[in-house]
Design a protein around this motif. Structure first.
Motif, PDB file in Angstrom:
ATOM      1  N   LEU A   9     -33.743  -4.100 -18.189  1.00 60.88           N
ATOM      2  CA  LEU A   9     -34.586  -3.056 -18.390  1.00 60.88           C
ATOM      3  C   LEU A   9     -33.968  -1.813 -18.708  1.00 60.88           C
ATOM      4  O   LEU A   9     -34.793  -0.713 -18.916  1.00 60.88           O
ATOM      5  CB  LEU A   9     -35.078  -2.867 -16.878  1.00 60.88           C
ATOM      6  CG  LEU A   9     -36.084  -4.065 -16.255  1.00 60.88           C
ATOM      7  CD1 LEU A   9     -36.272  -3.850 -14.914  1.00 60.88           C
ATOM      8  CD2 LEU A   9     -37.247  -4.143 -17.103  1.00 60.88           C
TER       9      LEU A   9
ATOM     10  N   TRP B  26     -33.229  -8.841  -5.999  1.00 57.65           N
ATOM     11  CA  TRP B  26     -32.859  -7.417  -6.761  1.00 57.65           C
ATOM     12  C   TRP B  26     -31.467  -6.968  -6.545  1.00 57.65           C
ATOM     13  O   TRP B  26     -30.882  -6.947  -7.696  1.00 57.65           O
ATOM     14  CB  TRP B  26     -33.985  -6.395  -6.192  1.00 57.65           C
ATOM     15  CG  TRP B  26     -33.768  -4.906  -6.695  1.00 57.65           C
ATOM     16  CD1 TRP B  26     -33.146  -4.614  -8.186  1.00 57.65           C
ATOM     17  CD2 TRP B  26     -33.775  -3.765  -5.948  1.00 57.65           C
ATOM     18  NE1 TRP B  26     -32.953  -3.334  -8.284  1.00 57.65           N
ATOM     19  CE2 TRP B  26     -33.246  -2.668  -6.860  1.00 57.65           C
ATOM     20  CE3 TRP B  26     -34.019  -3.496  -4.833  1.00 57.65           C
ATOM     21  CZ2 TRP B  26     -33.396  -1.354  -6.536  1.00 57.65           C
ATOM     22  CZ3 TRP B  26     -33.810  -2.213  -4.424  1.00 57.65           C
ATOM     23  CH2 TRP B  26     -33.460  -1.039  -5.249  1.00 57.65           C
TER      24      TRP B  26
ATOM     25  N   THR C 298     -28.522  -7.920  -9.456  1.00 55.01           N
ATOM     26  CA  THR C 298     -28.694  -7.048 -10.428  1.00 55.01           C
ATOM     27  C   THR C 298     -26.841  -6.516 -10.566  1.00 55.01           C
ATOM     28  O   THR C 298     -26.535  -6.213 -11.538  1.00 55.01           O
ATOM     29  CB  THR C 298     -29.367  -5.649  -9.974  1.00 55.01           C
ATOM     30  OG1 THR C 298     -30.821  -5.869  -9.920  1.00 55.01           O
ATOM     31  CG2 THR C 298     -29.243  -4.516 -11.065  1.00 55.01           C
TER      32      THR C 298
ATOM     33  N   LEU D  77     -35.622  -0.745 -21.894  1.00 56.55           N
ATOM     34  CA  LEU D  77     -36.828  -0.304 -21.755  1.00 56.55           C
ATOM     35  C   LEU D  77     -36.667   0.983 -21.456  1.00 56.55           C
ATOM     36  O   LEU D  77     -37.358   1.902 -22.199  1.00 56.55           O
ATOM     37  CB  LEU D  77     -37.668  -1.034 -20.952  1.00 56.55           C
ATOM     38  CG  LEU D  77     -39.118  -0.694 -20.699  1.00 56.55           C
ATOM     39  CD1 LEU D  77     -39.890  -0.181 -22.044  1.00 56.55           C
ATOM     40  CD2 LEU D  77     -39.748  -1.378 -19.662  1.00 56.55           C
ATOM     41  N   GLU D  78     -35.901   1.294 -20.396  1.00 52.37           N
ATOM     42  CA  GLU D  78     -35.718   2.801 -20.042  1.00 52.37           C
ATOM     43  C   GLU D  78     -35.310   3.713 -21.330  1.00 52.37           C
ATOM     44  O   GLU D  78     -35.768   4.704 -21.393  1.00 52.37           O
ATOM     45  CB  GLU D  78     -34.942   3.174 -19.133  1.00 52.37           C
ATOM     46  CG  GLU D  78     -34.374   4.461 -18.532  1.00 52.37           C
ATOM     47  CD  GLU D  78     -33.524   4.526 -17.442  1.00 52.37           C
ATOM     48  OE1 GLU D  78     -33.326   5.630 -16.865  1.00 52.37           O
ATOM     49  OE2 GLU D  78     -32.772   3.820 -16.997  1.00 52.37           O
TER      50      GLU D  78
ATOM     51  N   HIS E  82     -41.121  -9.545 -19.918  1.00 53.19           N
ATOM     52  CA  HIS E  82     -40.049  -9.183 -19.359  1.00 53.19           C
ATOM     53  C   HIS E  82     -40.275  -9.404 -17.660  1.00 53.19           C
ATOM     54  O   HIS E  82     -39.587  -9.761 -17.094  1.00 53.19           O
ATOM     55  CB  HIS E  82     -39.624  -7.894 -19.721  1.00 53.19           C
ATOM     56  CG  HIS E  82     -38.071  -7.528 -19.537  1.00 53.19           C
ATOM     57  ND1 HIS E  82     -37.574  -6.849 -20.359  1.00 53.19           N
ATOM     58  CD2 HIS E  82     -37.342  -7.703 -18.605  1.00 53.19           C
ATOM     59  CE1 HIS E  82     -35.953  -6.865 -19.708  1.00 53.19           C
ATOM     60  NE2 HIS E  82     -36.020  -7.438 -18.783  1.00 53.19           N
TER      61      HIS E  82
ATOM     62  N   ILE F  36     -32.955  -8.047 -15.166  1.00 49.16           N
ATOM     63  CA  ILE F  36     -33.259  -6.814 -14.367  1.00 49.16           C
ATOM     64  C   ILE F  36     -32.181  -5.651 -15.238  1.00 49.16           C
ATOM     65  O   ILE F  36     -32.986  -4.776 -15.357  1.00 49.16           O
ATOM     66  CB  ILE F  36     -32.906  -6.933 -12.926  1.00 49.16           C
ATOM     67  CG1 ILE F  36     -34.034  -7.888 -12.178  1.00 49.16           C
ATOM     68  CG2 ILE F  36     -33.008  -5.522 -12.289  1.00 49.16           C
ATOM     69  CD1 ILE F  36     -33.727  -8.156 -10.742  1.00 49.16           C
TER      70      ILE F  36
ATOM     71  N   TRP G 229     -35.112  -5.572 -25.816  1.00 53.85           N
ATOM     72  CA  TRP G 229     -36.096  -4.856 -26.716  1.00 53.85           C
ATOM     73  C   TRP G 229     -35.502  -4.573 -28.094  1.00 53.85           C
ATOM     74  O   TRP G 229     -35.676  -3.394 -28.379  1.00 53.85           O
ATOM     75  CB  TRP G 229     -36.371  -3.740 -26.025  1.00 53.85           C
ATOM     76  CG  TRP G 229     -37.237  -3.991 -24.733  1.00 53.85           C
ATOM     77  CD1 TRP G 229     -36.729  -4.405 -23.588  1.00 53.85           C
ATOM     78  CD2 TRP G 229     -38.815  -3.765 -24.680  1.00 53.85           C
ATOM     79  NE1 TRP G 229     -37.741  -4.563 -22.551  1.00 53.85           N
ATOM     80  CE2 TRP G 229     -38.969  -4.218 -22.925  1.00 53.85           C
ATOM     81  CE3 TRP G 229     -39.695  -3.100 -25.149  1.00 53.85           C
ATOM     82  CZ2 TRP G 229     -40.246  -4.091 -22.354  1.00 53.85           C
ATOM     83  CZ3 TRP G 229     -40.982  -3.266 -24.654  1.00 53.85           C
ATOM     84  CH2 TRP G 229     -41.149  -3.485 -23.382  1.00 53.85           C
TER      85      TRP G 229
ATOM     86  N   SER H  36     -38.010   1.546 -14.549  1.00 56.58           N
ATOM     87  CA  SER H  36     -36.833   0.716 -15.211  1.00 56.58           C
ATOM     88  C   SER H  36     -35.611   1.439 -14.390  1.00 56.58           C
ATOM     89  O   SER H  36     -34.809   0.712 -14.072  1.00 56.58           O
ATOM     90  CB  SER H  36     -36.821   0.671 -16.477  1.00 56.58           C
ATOM     91  OG  SER H  36     -37.961  -0.098 -17.082  1.00 56.58           O
TER      92      SER H  36
ATOM     93  N   LEU I 113     -43.542  -6.239 -22.177  1.00 56.74           N
ATOM     94  CA  LEU I 113     -43.277  -5.817 -21.069  1.00 56.74           C
ATOM     95  C   LEU I 113     -43.784  -7.071 -20.162  1.00 56.74           C
ATOM     96  O   LEU I 113     -43.103  -7.339 -19.260  1.00 56.74           O
ATOM     97  CB  LEU I 113     -43.783  -4.556 -20.612  1.00 56.74           C
ATOM     98  CG  LEU I 113     -43.820  -4.081 -19.292  1.00 56.74           C
ATOM     99  CD1 LEU I 113     -42.350  -4.041 -18.862  1.00 56.74           C
ATOM    100  CD2 LEU I 113     -44.590  -2.824 -18.871  1.00 56.74           C
TER     101      LEU I 113
ATOM    102  N   ALA J 182     -42.944   3.407 -17.371  1.00 52.73           N
ATOM    103  CA  ALA J 182     -42.336   2.107 -17.655  1.00 52.73           C
ATOM    104  C   ALA J 182     -40.707   2.675 -17.514  1.00 52.73           C
ATOM    105  O   ALA J 182     -39.725   1.965 -16.840  1.00 52.73           O
ATOM    106  CB  ALA J 182     -42.660   1.457 -18.931  1.00 52.73           C
TER     107      ALA J 182
END
Length: 295
Positions: free
Chosen positions: A65, A200, A204, A68-69, A33, A62, A246, A91, A30, A87
């Motif tokens: 992520l 952002w 994204t 990760l979610e 990232h 981004i 990930w 995310s 993390l 997290a």
């Protein structure tokens, strides 16, 4: 041999070792990232060399992520529960995908992977047919529209799909309302500074097509059967992609034993050698093959 037979053939102690969760690997990953996002933000705001290109890289990092979610829905990237939840939730906030709602959606996907009429991914336009639909899917626009509608619906407390248990309704509704408040404040901030837009929102939007292609490769053009060796694809890719994703390109591995944390998937991949049915050599190769098979 199907995936259930394979799992049943594993030594119980080896299987237990594969499923051990730890905080340190997740925290290190993390940190890496987040560092990529911070560096990208600084680069863009300073207007350094090739900064428009960095906008795209920033967006890819981004957007990914999501992985990760996704892992946090399984409670595997970290041993500590609240770190997993935080997290996953943060995310999802950054990519417009409510975490608690997505956990319900994703668990249904695992129960009914690639089974028509049961897998919510198949019922949500995740598998485009036809070249025009493929291009439209890759733009990410259907995703943004779909998630905006989903968050709004959740916030209004309307009846959810049957994969959301009734006991989860209050949490899903509250989550959506908090997200809407956050997005409202973010949009208002644009009147004072362009920071949010440049580091952002715009990145994204530019990076989402790469995530859409990655997600399509997970099960696209795979068999509509219950065997995870046939309905899921492992994609061989670069270390960078495996890092920001990930380790989820090892997707047959993930679906075979979802309780294995991301940092152990490479170990499981070696154990699975000889059992893979569907693989691709990279995402560009997958896209080319998908288009060849699409009229």
């Amino acid at each position: 041999m199907d995936h259930k037979t394979f799992v049943g053939s594993l030594d119980r102690s080896d299987l237990a070792a594969l499923m051990v969760t730890r905080d340190r690997p997740g925290m290190v990953h993390l940190a890496g990232h987040i560092a990529l996002i911070v560096i990208g933000s600084f680069w863009i705001l300073r207007g350094w060399f090739l900064w428009p290109f960095v906008l795209v890289i920033q967006g890819v990092v981004i957007s990914f992520l999501f992985t990760l979610e996704h892992e946090a829905t399984h409670k595997t990237p970290f041993k500590t529960k609240w770190i997993n939840e935080a997290a996953g939730w943060l995310s999802g906030l950054l990519i417009l995908q409510p975490f608690f709602w997505f956990r319900c959606f994703h668990m249904a996907h695992h129960r009914h992977t690639n089974i028509p009429g049961k897998d919510p991914e198949l019922m949500s336009g995740y598998k485009p047919e036809g070249r025009a639909a493929f291009v439209w899917y890759l733009t990410g626009i259907p995703y943004w529209i779909g998630m905006t509608r989903q968050i709004w619906r959740n916030a209004k407390g309307k009846r959810f799909h049957n994969y959301v248990p009734e006991r989860a309704y209050p949490r899903v509704t509250r989550e959506a309302r908090i997200m809407l408040a956050f997005y409202g404040v973010s949009l208002l901030s644009l009147a004072m500074t362009g920071f949010v837009f440049w580091v952002w929102i715009l990145p994204t939007f530019l990076g989402m097509p790469f995530l859409r292609l990655y997600l399509l490769a997970e099960h696209g053009r795979c068999a509509y059967v219950a065997n995870m060796f046939e309905n899921t694809r492992t994609t061989y890719t670069t270390r960078f992609v495996r890092f920001i994703a990930w380790n989820m390109p090892y997707h047959v591995e993930h679906h075979t034993i979802p309780a294995v944390p991301f940092h152990q998937l490479s170990v499981l991949h070696k154990t699975l050698e000889g059992h893979h049915v569907v693989t691709s050599d990279g995402y560009t190769g997958f896209a080319a093959e998908y288009l060849r098979e699409t009229r």
